[in-house]
Motif scaffolding. Sequence first.
Motif, PDB file in Angstrom:
ATOM      1  N   TYR A  25      26.791  42.097  28.169  1.00  0.00           N
ATOM      2  CA  TYR A  25      27.704  42.055  27.393  1.00  0.00           C
ATOM      3  C   TYR A  25      28.716  41.078  27.605  1.00  0.00           C
ATOM      4  CZ  TYR A  25      30.293  44.824  31.003  1.00  0.00           C
ATOM      5  OH  TYR A  25      31.055  45.319  32.022  1.00  0.00           O
ATOM      6  N   ILE A  26      29.537  40.651  26.426  1.00  0.00           N
ATOM      7  CA  ILE A  26      30.317  39.383  26.466  1.00  0.00           C
ATOM      8  C   ILE A  26      31.497  39.947  26.279  1.00  0.00           C
ATOM      9  CG2 ILE A  26      30.867  37.419  25.228  1.00  0.00           C
ATOM     10  CD1 ILE A  26      27.726  37.077  24.836  1.00  0.00           C
ATOM     11  N   ARG A  27      32.514  39.362  27.024  1.00  0.00           N
ATOM     12  CA  ARG A  27      33.965  39.815  26.566  1.00  0.00           C
ATOM     13  C   ARG A  27      35.077  38.819  26.975  1.00  0.00           C
ATOM     14  NH1 ARG A  27      37.552  42.516  29.793  1.00  0.00           N
ATOM     15  NH2 ARG A  27      36.740  42.865  31.792  1.00  0.00           N
ATOM     16  N   LYS A  28      36.114  38.590  26.245  1.00  0.00           N
ATOM     17  CA  LYS A  28      37.110  37.487  26.640  1.00  0.00           C
ATOM     18  C   LYS A  28      37.937  38.285  27.824  1.00  0.00           C
ATOM     19  CE  LYS A  28      40.769  35.106  24.611  1.00  0.00           C
ATOM     20  NZ  LYS A  28      41.284  34.883  23.243  1.00  0.00           N
ATOM     21  N   MET A  29      38.103  37.378  28.689  1.00  0.00           N
ATOM     22  CA  MET A  29      38.592  37.823  30.317  1.00  0.00           C
ATOM     23  C   MET A  29      40.081  37.572  30.145  1.00  0.00           C
ATOM     24  SD  MET A  29      36.351  39.290  32.160  1.00  0.00           S
ATOM     25  CE  MET A  29      37.323  39.000  33.752  1.00  0.00           C
ATOM     26  N   ARG A  30      40.775  38.505  30.538  1.00  0.00           N
ATOM     27  CA  ARG A  30      42.336  38.169  30.968  1.00  0.00           C
ATOM     28  C   ARG A  30      42.365  37.497  32.309  1.00  0.00           C
ATOM     29  NH1 ARG A  30      43.180  43.701  30.040  1.00  0.00           N
ATOM     30  NH2 ARG A  30      44.022  43.813  32.093  1.00  0.00           N
ATOM     31  N   PHE A  31      43.553  36.610  32.357  1.00  0.00           N
ATOM     32  CA  PHE A  31      43.429  35.829  33.480  1.00  0.00           C
ATOM     33  C   PHE A  31      43.729  36.881  34.823  1.00  0.00           C
ATOM     34  CE2 PHE A  31      46.470  33.964  36.736  1.00  0.00           C
ATOM     35  CZ  PHE A  31      45.723  32.852  37.163  1.00  0.00           C
ATOM     36  N   ASP A  32      44.297  38.039  34.859  1.00  0.00           N
ATOM     37  CA  ASP A  32      44.628  38.911  35.744  1.00  0.00           C
ATOM     38  C   ASP A  32      43.131  39.435  36.339  1.00  0.00           C
ATOM     39  OD1 ASP A  32      44.663  40.500  33.469  1.00  0.00           O
ATOM     40  OD2 ASP A  32      46.025  41.779  34.497  1.00  0.00           O
ATOM     41  N   GLU A  33      42.104  39.521  35.372  1.00  0.00           N
ATOM     42  CA  GLU A  33      40.830  39.944  35.775  1.00  0.00           C
ATOM     43  C   GLU A  33      39.880  39.273  36.440  1.00  0.00           C
ATOM     44  OE1 GLU A  33      40.088  43.065  32.044  1.00  0.00           O
ATOM     45  OE2 GLU A  33      39.844  40.768  31.556  1.00  0.00           O
ATOM     46  N   ILE A  34      40.300  37.855  36.432  1.00  0.00           N
ATOM     47  CA  ILE A  34      39.256  37.201  37.220  1.00  0.00           C
ATOM     48  C   ILE A  34      38.898  37.255  38.520  1.00  0.00           C
ATOM     49  CG2 ILE A  34      38.884  34.440  37.489  1.00  0.00           C
ATOM     50  CD1 ILE A  34      40.367  33.961  34.942  1.00  0.00           C
ATOM     51  N   SER A  35      39.943  37.202  39.175  1.00  0.00           N
ATOM     52  CA  SER A  35      39.469  37.590  40.612  1.00  0.00           C
ATOM     53  C   SER A  35      38.917  38.751  41.201  1.00  0.00           C
ATOM     54  CB  SER A  35      41.003  37.336  41.578  1.00  0.00           C
ATOM     55  OG  SER A  35      41.831  38.204  41.399  1.00  0.00           O
ATOM     56  N   ARG A  36      39.160  39.865  40.221  1.00  0.00           N
ATOM     57  CA  ARG A  36      38.639  41.091  40.535  1.00  0.00           C
ATOM     58  C   ARG A  36      37.063  41.106  40.161  1.00  0.00           C
ATOM     59  NH1 ARG A  36      37.434  44.762  37.118  1.00  0.00           N
ATOM     60  NH2 ARG A  36      39.084  44.421  35.620  1.00  0.00           N
ATOM     61  N   CYS A  37      36.781  40.335  39.097  1.00  0.00           N
ATOM     62  CA  CYS A  37      35.294  40.325  38.598  1.00  0.00           C
ATOM     63  C   CYS A  37      34.460  39.232  39.230  1.00  0.00           C
ATOM     64  CB  CYS A  37      35.280  40.367  36.940  1.00  0.00           C
ATOM     65  SG  CYS A  37      35.897  41.939  36.322  1.00  0.00           S
ATOM     66  N   PHE A  38      35.168  38.197  39.470  1.00  0.00           N
ATOM     67  CA  PHE A  38      34.647  36.781  39.708  1.00  0.00           C
ATOM     68  C   PHE A  38      35.321  36.326  41.052  1.00  0.00           C
ATOM     69  CE2 PHE A  38      33.573  37.314  35.512  1.00  0.00           C
ATOM     70  CZ  PHE A  38      32.202  36.833  35.479  1.00  0.00           C
ATOM     71  N   PRO A  39      35.230  37.095  42.454  1.00  0.00           N
ATOM     72  CA  PRO A  39      36.036  36.644  43.396  1.00  0.00           C
ATOM     73  C   PRO A  39      36.012  35.253  43.857  1.00  0.00           C
ATOM     74  CG  PRO A  39      34.753  38.296  43.980  1.00  0.00           C
ATOM     75  CD  PRO A  39      34.410  38.093  42.627  1.00  0.00           C
ATOM     76  N   GLU A  40      34.811  34.708  43.575  1.00  0.00           N
ATOM     77  CA  GLU A  40      34.462  33.170  43.985  1.00  0.00           C
ATOM     78  C   GLU A  40      34.868  32.237  43.155  1.00  0.00           C
ATOM     79  OE1 GLU A  40      31.338  35.059  42.270  1.00  0.00           O
ATOM     80  OE2 GLU A  40      31.737  35.982  43.988  1.00  0.00           O
ATOM     81  N   ALA A  41      35.510  32.577  41.739  1.00  0.00           N
ATOM     82  CA  ALA A  41      35.925  31.519  40.686  1.00  0.00           C
ATOM     83  C   ALA A  41      37.155  30.753  41.189  1.00  0.00           C
ATOM     84  CB  ALA A  41      36.200  32.451  39.761  1.00  0.00           C
ATOM     85  N   PRO A  42      37.087  29.476  40.932  1.00  0.00           N
ATOM     86  CA  PRO A  42      38.156  28.718  41.289  1.00  0.00           C
ATOM     87  C   PRO A  42      39.522  29.142  40.593  1.00  0.00           C
ATOM     88  CG  PRO A  42      36.640  27.576  39.900  1.00  0.00           C
ATOM     89  CD  PRO A  42      35.909  28.708  40.113  1.00  0.00           C
ATOM     90  N   GLU A  43      40.532  28.827  41.108  1.00  0.00           N
ATOM     91  CA  GLU A  43      41.806  29.029  40.185  1.00  0.00           C
ATOM     92  C   GLU A  43      41.686  28.270  38.818  1.00  0.00           C
ATOM     93  OE1 GLU A  43      46.508  28.133  41.233  1.00  0.00           O
ATOM     94  OE2 GLU A  43      45.163  28.896  43.022  1.00  0.00           O
TER      95      GLU A  43
END
Length: 85
Positions: A25-43
């Motif tokens: 599934y594809i969905r738009k992400m909110r900024f505050d969700e990124i670190s929870r779902c993708f902890p290794e994502a850069p800022e």
Amino acid sequence: MLLREANARLTQSELAHLGTGEVGYIRKMRFDEISRCFPEAPEVDPRLDLWALFGADGTPILLTDNRSSTFYKAAEDELQTVSLH
């Protein structure tokens, strides 16, 4: 026989794994969700529109600022896609 199949119930585990390896599934992400779902994502810039591809069981697969990339990755992984709003 049809009546029995209509009353069949999935266990919580079976439901959690329904579509695994076949559906994403594809969905738009909110900024505050990124670190929870993708902890290794850069800022990232909070004003950026970000899109994510997840496996049917919720496993994060891809985070991008290009929505088309999510469809390309899903096709590459042979996943049928659905969008969540």
